[in-house]
Write an enzyme that holds these catalytic residues in place. Structure first.
Site, PDB file in Angstrom:
ATOM      1  CB  SER A  79     -10.656   4.681  51.440  1.00 52.77           C
ATOM      2  OG  SER A  79      -9.766   5.608  52.055  1.00 52.77           O
ATOM      3  CD  GLU A  80      -7.315   8.131  48.250  1.00 45.99           C
ATOM      4  OE1 GLU A  80      -6.168   8.417  48.599  1.00 45.99           O
ATOM      5  OE2 GLU A  80      -7.662   6.952  47.971  1.00 45.99           O
ATOM      6  CB  VAL A  81     -13.385   6.008  44.806  1.00 47.29           C
ATOM      7  CG1 VAL A  81     -13.610   4.680  45.510  1.00 47.29           C
ATOM      8  CG2 VAL A  81     -14.409   6.216  43.692  1.00 47.29           C
TER       9      VAL A  81
END
Length: 201
Positions: free
Chosen positions: A136-138
């Protein structure tokens, strides 16, 4: 080994179980957790009474990645401080990945962001069927840089390209198809499945 603030450690019949124990924040990790994981895997890796190490978690989620409060504090860090923090995370992942004892991720709930790195560095990963996975970093404008070598190795280059960029959530069935986990089991079967595997060592 009961002096950890964010972990529970138990050794029984040559099996060491390290449990992430911050269920109130979905077992998100901070600098303290990173330091404790590095230490405990170093100690257990050298312990002759331990044949295998299980990485487990308390609560509904396995690991939601980095603690957002810690990340907010990091926003005010200098370049050198951020580099040092990234290095500590890299050392933790390397310590687990290179642990001389077999390591098993017992995944009882969702795995997001940096939690994907924790699963990827373990030798074997077994998840409940209801677990979801997500890089989910983006969504925060970040790249999953530090965990990426391990995730790419476990998930595969093409699938990693997709999920690094899309932050799509995928389920345990898809994780199994892609080879990120080795088995998917019912929730009431997780403990016995992990125990049966550990007994092989």
């Amino acid at each position: 080994m009961d002096n950890y603030k964010s972990l529970l450690v138990d050794i029984e019949q040559y099996v060491a179980t390290v449990t992430l124990n911050r269920p109130e924040i979905r077992n998100a990790f901070n600098d303290e957790t990173i330091a404790e994981l590095t230490e405990v895997f170093t100690v257990l890796g050298a312990d002759d009474t331990v044949r295998v190490i299980v990485l487990a978690a308390a609560g509904k989620a396995f690991c939601a990645g980095a603690d957002l409060n810690w990340m907010r504090a990091m926003a005010d860090y200098s370049y050198e401080e951020n580099l040092a923090d990234a290095d500590k995370l890299a050392q933790m992942l390397k310590t687990i990945y290179e642990c001389p004892k077999p390591t098993v991720a017992a995944i009882q709930g969702d795995v997001y962001a940096g939690g994907m790195g924790l699963v990827a560095v373990c030798d074997v990963a077994i998840a409940v069927k209801v677990a979801n996975f997500c890089l989910s970093e983006v969504r925060l404008g970040l790249a999953p840089a530090t965990i990426s070598p391990y995730v790419i190795r476990a998930l595969g280059a093409r699938a990693s390209q997709r999920y690094f960029l899309s932050a799509e959530v995928f389920d345990a069935k898809k994780a199994r198809q892609l080879g990120f986990i080795h088995e998917r089991v019912n929730e009431d079967e997780l403990d016995n499945t992990v125990a049966a595997l550990c007994a092989k060592w």
